[in-house]
Scaffold this active site. Structure first.
Site, mmCIF file in Angstrom:
data_model
loop_
_atom_site.group_PDB
_atom_site.id
_atom_site.type_symbol
_atom_site.label_atom_id
_atom_site.label_comp_id
_atom_site.label_asym_id
_atom_site.label_seq_id
_atom_site.Cartn_x
_atom_site.Cartn_y
_atom_site.Cartn_z
ATOM 1 N N ARG A 43 -7.416 -8.086 -9.665
ATOM 2 C CA ARG A 43 -8.127 -9.338 -9.972
ATOM 3 C C ARG A 43 -9.524 -9.008 -10.467
ATOM 4 O O ARG A 43 -9.970 -7.866 -10.397
ATOM 5 C CB ARG A 43 -8.250 -10.169 -8.694
ATOM 6 C CG ARG A 43 -8.984 -9.397 -7.601
ATOM 7 C CD ARG A 43 -9.476 -10.233 -6.450
ATOM 8 N NE ARG A 43 -10.412 -9.483 -5.635
ATOM 9 C CZ ARG A 43 -10.102 -8.689 -4.620
ATOM 10 N NH1 ARG A 43 -8.840 -8.528 -4.277
ATOM 11 N NH2 ARG A 43 -11.037 -8.037 -3.970
ATOM 12 N N GLU A 85 -2.864 7.870 7.934
ATOM 13 C CA GLU A 85 -3.760 8.644 7.066
ATOM 14 C C GLU A 85 -4.719 9.437 7.925
ATOM 15 O O GLU A 85 -5.098 9.003 9.009
ATOM 16 C CB GLU A 85 -4.608 7.693 6.185
ATOM 17 C CG GLU A 85 -3.923 7.186 4.943
ATOM 18 C CD GLU A 85 -4.839 6.307 4.100
ATOM 19 O OE1 GLU A 85 -6.043 6.205 4.414
ATOM 20 O OE2 GLU A 85 -4.347 5.720 3.139
ATOM 21 N N HIS A 123 -15.917 -5.153 6.915
ATOM 22 C CA HIS A 123 -15.136 -5.214 5.680
ATOM 23 C C HIS A 123 -15.548 -6.337 4.750
ATOM 24 O O HIS A 123 -14.825 -6.685 3.815
ATOM 25 C CB HIS A 123 -13.631 -5.253 5.977
ATOM 26 C CG HIS A 123 -13.203 -4.148 6.882
ATOM 27 N ND1 HIS A 123 -13.401 -2.830 6.564
ATOM 28 C CD2 HIS A 123 -12.650 -4.152 8.111
ATOM 29 C CE1 HIS A 123 -12.962 -2.071 7.551
ATOM 30 N NE2 HIS A 123 -12.513 -2.843 8.512
ATOM 31 N N LYS A 137 0.815 -1.225 0.000
ATOM 32 C CA LYS A 137 0.000 0.000 0.000
ATOM 33 C C LYS A 137 0.847 1.273 0.000
ATOM 34 O O LYS A 137 0.453 2.273 -0.607
ATOM 35 C CB LYS A 137 -0.965 0.006 1.192
ATOM 36 C CG LYS A 137 -1.847 -1.250 1.299
ATOM 37 C CD LYS A 137 -2.643 -1.559 0.039
ATOM 38 C CE LYS A 137 -3.009 -3.025 -0.016
ATOM 39 N NZ LYS A 137 -3.486 -3.495 -1.315
HETATM 40 C C1 MV4 Z 1 -10.252 4.480 5.768
HETATM 41 C C2 MV4 Z 1 -11.437 4.951 6.388
HETATM 42 C C3 MV4 Z 1 -11.467 6.255 6.793
HETATM 43 N N1 MV4 Z 1 -10.384 7.032 6.631
HETATM 44 N N2 MV4 Z 1 -9.207 5.306 5.629
HETATM 45 C C4 MV4 Z 1 -11.558 -0.098 5.356
HETATM 46 C C5 MV4 Z 1 -11.105 -1.100 4.352
HETATM 47 C C6 MV4 Z 1 -9.829 -0.590 3.813
HETATM 48 N N3 MV4 Z 1 -9.737 -0.860 2.408
HETATM 49 C C7 MV4 Z 1 -9.862 0.874 4.087
HETATM 50 N N4 MV4 Z 1 -10.929 1.117 5.001
HETATM 51 C C8 MV4 Z 1 -11.161 2.368 5.469
HETATM 52 N N5 MV4 Z 1 -10.138 3.234 5.325
HETATM 53 C C9 MV4 Z 1 -9.285 6.537 6.073
HETATM 54 N N6 MV4 Z 1 -8.214 7.322 5.932
HETATM 55 C C10 MV4 Z 1 -12.511 4.086 6.513
HETATM 56 C C11 MV4 Z 1 -12.369 2.777 6.079
HETATM 57 C C12 MV4 Z 1 -13.510 1.944 6.289
HETATM 58 C C13 MV4 Z 1 -14.236 1.407 5.233
HETATM 59 C C14 MV4 Z 1 -13.873 1.614 3.913
HETATM 60 C C15 MV4 Z 1 -14.598 1.086 2.891
HETATM 61 C C16 MV4 Z 1 -15.716 0.335 3.168
HETATM 62 C C17 MV4 Z 1 -16.097 0.101 4.455
HETATM 63 C C18 MV4 Z 1 -15.367 0.627 5.507
HETATM 64 C C19 MV4 Z 1 -15.779 0.377 6.808
HETATM 65 C C20 MV4 Z 1 -15.054 0.903 7.839
HETATM 66 C C21 MV4 Z 1 -13.912 1.667 7.585
#
Ligand code: MV4
Length: 504
Positions: A292, A200, A235, A116
């Site tokens: 993918r 972040e 997730h 990442k």
């Molecule tokens: C975040 C976020 C808020 N702020 N990054 C969760 C999965 C991973 N791919 C990244 N995720 C998140 N990153 C920042 N800077 C909130 C999430 C997140 C989330 C993102 C997508 C779909 C569902 C989620 C559920 C909780 C938190």
């Protein structure tokens, strides 16, 4: 030209890939574990080979054995599906070394997007917006506080080797920081063998919106628009739809361009997905790129008319994409509900077991991608997702109504499924109004856990009762004439009354 493909996967996606192979006149080879001898993908394939015992580490992740089978069965290519080895650069490399085509992107693209921090740096260099934060692994605990304060709370600590929510920590204030940092680092070390962690800014109440991209070996890049994936639980995606209710034509154009820029930065080839977080101001940030084919690809297929597996195979054959960006349109609206064998009333516990009866929905605008059949035992070793139900209609409202109709028709007995849970989502006002973000499920948990006393499970029984009552009526008439005792209808009447189906 590819004439024979080994599908290095199981379940619904293995069947999905083989279906396109069949349409293209390509022979398919299944691999299976000892727990999957009777699985649908084994029955569907032209040939099938056992690759080891039930645990996936010994079968579906057994690279040497899978390549042995590929060589023995003389396939031209391997399709990895999703999960398992689909984003494993080492596997792609071994496939390549064996002189077999890997139906997916280059080893370089898998490696770059798998890390990442590397991906973030590349996006910064390519002017793709990323969430404000650090560019490097935070190694010095003293610098940690300073950096976090500069970015401003709340912040998120993320493992560079993570993704999909693994190795992630939300930190709301400074006093939680050190502890969260240690936890994130040790979690990342044990899960990925790599403890690099970065910071972040935390985005409150974001949307998860991803863009499907497709690229060929001749430098042509297109995007196939967005998928809204905010309805998630821990997730795990539960519902996806396209178009996103949040999207505007201007935002779509901007995000589509950035998705293509992200793909170009790694010379991406094949099908890929660029994930973004979108905040309440409609500002968007690159999150990660999935190298993918994804679970939710059918909603894109339904609205664009493109068979993504066929496109992947054509690209792997070196053919140019047979559509251009300006040829692509989003036609109507598609929704996918993931159907899991799980008991939502028991903390969403997976529910493997024998499927007794299954009646799948059919009719206008409905697609089901599944693999279970009557008498099949869902093994406990693998993902509990048993099918995906996709509805399409000209408008979002009609797609929801159609999904509700299809869920009403969908009957599975023997195992508990998430059908009642997703049915309830279709009835939630915030979902119906398109007013939701990634917190939707937790926000509405009480509503989603309360089922209405509907009769759909009893419909066929009710039809029988009606026939019985007719028959009983005739008996009564005969009894009245002959002066014998009257048959008792009260139990049936009571049942029907309580189920609110038949009123007298
Ligand atoms: C975040 C976020 C808020 N702020 N990054 C969760 C999965 C991973 N791919 C990244 N995720 C998140 N990153 C920042 N800077 C909130 C999430 C997140 C989330 C993102 C997508 C779909 C569902 C989620 C559920 C909780 C938190």
């Amino acid at each position: 030209m590819i004439k024979k493909v080994l599908v290095a996967n199981r379940g619904e996606i293995a069947v999905r890939v083989m279906r396109s192979c069949r349409e293209m006149g390509i022979k398919s080879v299944a691999i299976f574990s000892e727990a999957d001898r009777t699985a649908k993908h084994v029955r569907y394939a032209d040939e099938a080979y056992c690759v080891g015992p039930a645990p996936s580490t010994e079968s579906y992740l057994n690279i040497n054995k899978i390549i042995d089978v590929a060589i023995t069965s003389k396939v031209d290519a391997i399709h990895p599906g999703y999960g398992f080895l689909s984003e494993n650069a080492h596997f792609a490399e071994e496939v390549d070394k064996a002189g077999i085509i890997f139906i997916g992107p280059s080893i370089h693209a898998i490696n770059t997007m798998g890390d990442k921090l590397t991906a973030r740096q590349l996006m910064i260099d390519s002017n793709v917006p990323v969430v404000p934060g650090t560019k490097e692994n935070i190694e010095d605990p003293n610098k940690l506080k300073e950096t976090a304060a500069q970015i401003g709370y709340p912040i998120m600590l993320k493992a560079s080797a993570g993704g999909g929510g693994k190795g992630m920590r939300l930190v709301r204030e400074e006093k939680e920081l050190t502890n969260a940092y240690e936890m994130a680092k040790s979690e990342a070390r044990s899960a990925f063998g790599d403890d690099a962690v970065y910071i972040e800014k935390y985005i409150e109440g974001p949307h998860h919106i991803e863009f499907q991209i497709m690229a060929d070996q001749h430098g042509n890049y297109v995007h196939l628009f967005e998928r809204e994936c905010s309805v998630q639980r821990r997730h795990q995606k539960v519902i996806e739809e396209t178009p996103s209710p949040l999207m505007t034509p201007e935002l779509r154009k901007k995000m589509g361009e950035q998705a293509i820029a992200a793909a170009k930065s790694v010379n991406y080839i094949g099908a890929g997905t660029v994930e973004f977080l979108v905040d309440n101001n409609l500002d968007f940030y690159f999150l990660e790129m999935n190298t993918r084919l994804q679970v939710e690809h059918p909603i894109t297929e339904r609205t664009t008319g493109v068979d993504l597996v066929k496109a992947q195979i054509n690209v792997a054959n070196g053919l140019p994409l047979d559509f251009k960006q300006e040829d692509l349109r989003q036609n109507g609206h598609a929704i996918e509900c993931r159907i899991y064998a799980e008991d939502h009333k028991n903390n969403f516990m997976p529910c493997p077991g024998v499927v007794k009866n299954i009646t799948e929905p059919m009719g206008l605008g409905i697609r089901t991608d599944g693999y279970v059949y009557e008498g099949y035992e869902i093994p406990f070793h693998y993902d509990p997702m048993i099918s995906k139900l996709i509805s399409w209609a000209p408008s979002r409202q009609e797609a929801i109504e159609r999904m509700k109709r299809a869920l009403y028709e969908y009957k599975i007995t023997g195992v508990k499924t998430s059908i009642p849970f997703v049915s309830r989502i279709m009835e939630a006002n915030d979902f119906i109004e398109g007013n939701y973000d990634t917190h939707f499920i937790e926000k509405h948990m009480d509503f989603l856990m309360t089922e209405e006393d509907d009769c759909s499970d009893y419909c066929e029984d009710i039809a029988l009762f009606v026939a019985y009552l007719d028959y009983n009526e005739k008996l009564r008439e005969a009894a009245d004439k002959s002066n014998v005792a009257t048959p008792n209808q009260s139990a049936w009447k009571e049942y029907s009354r309580r189920k609110n189906v038949i009123r007298y």
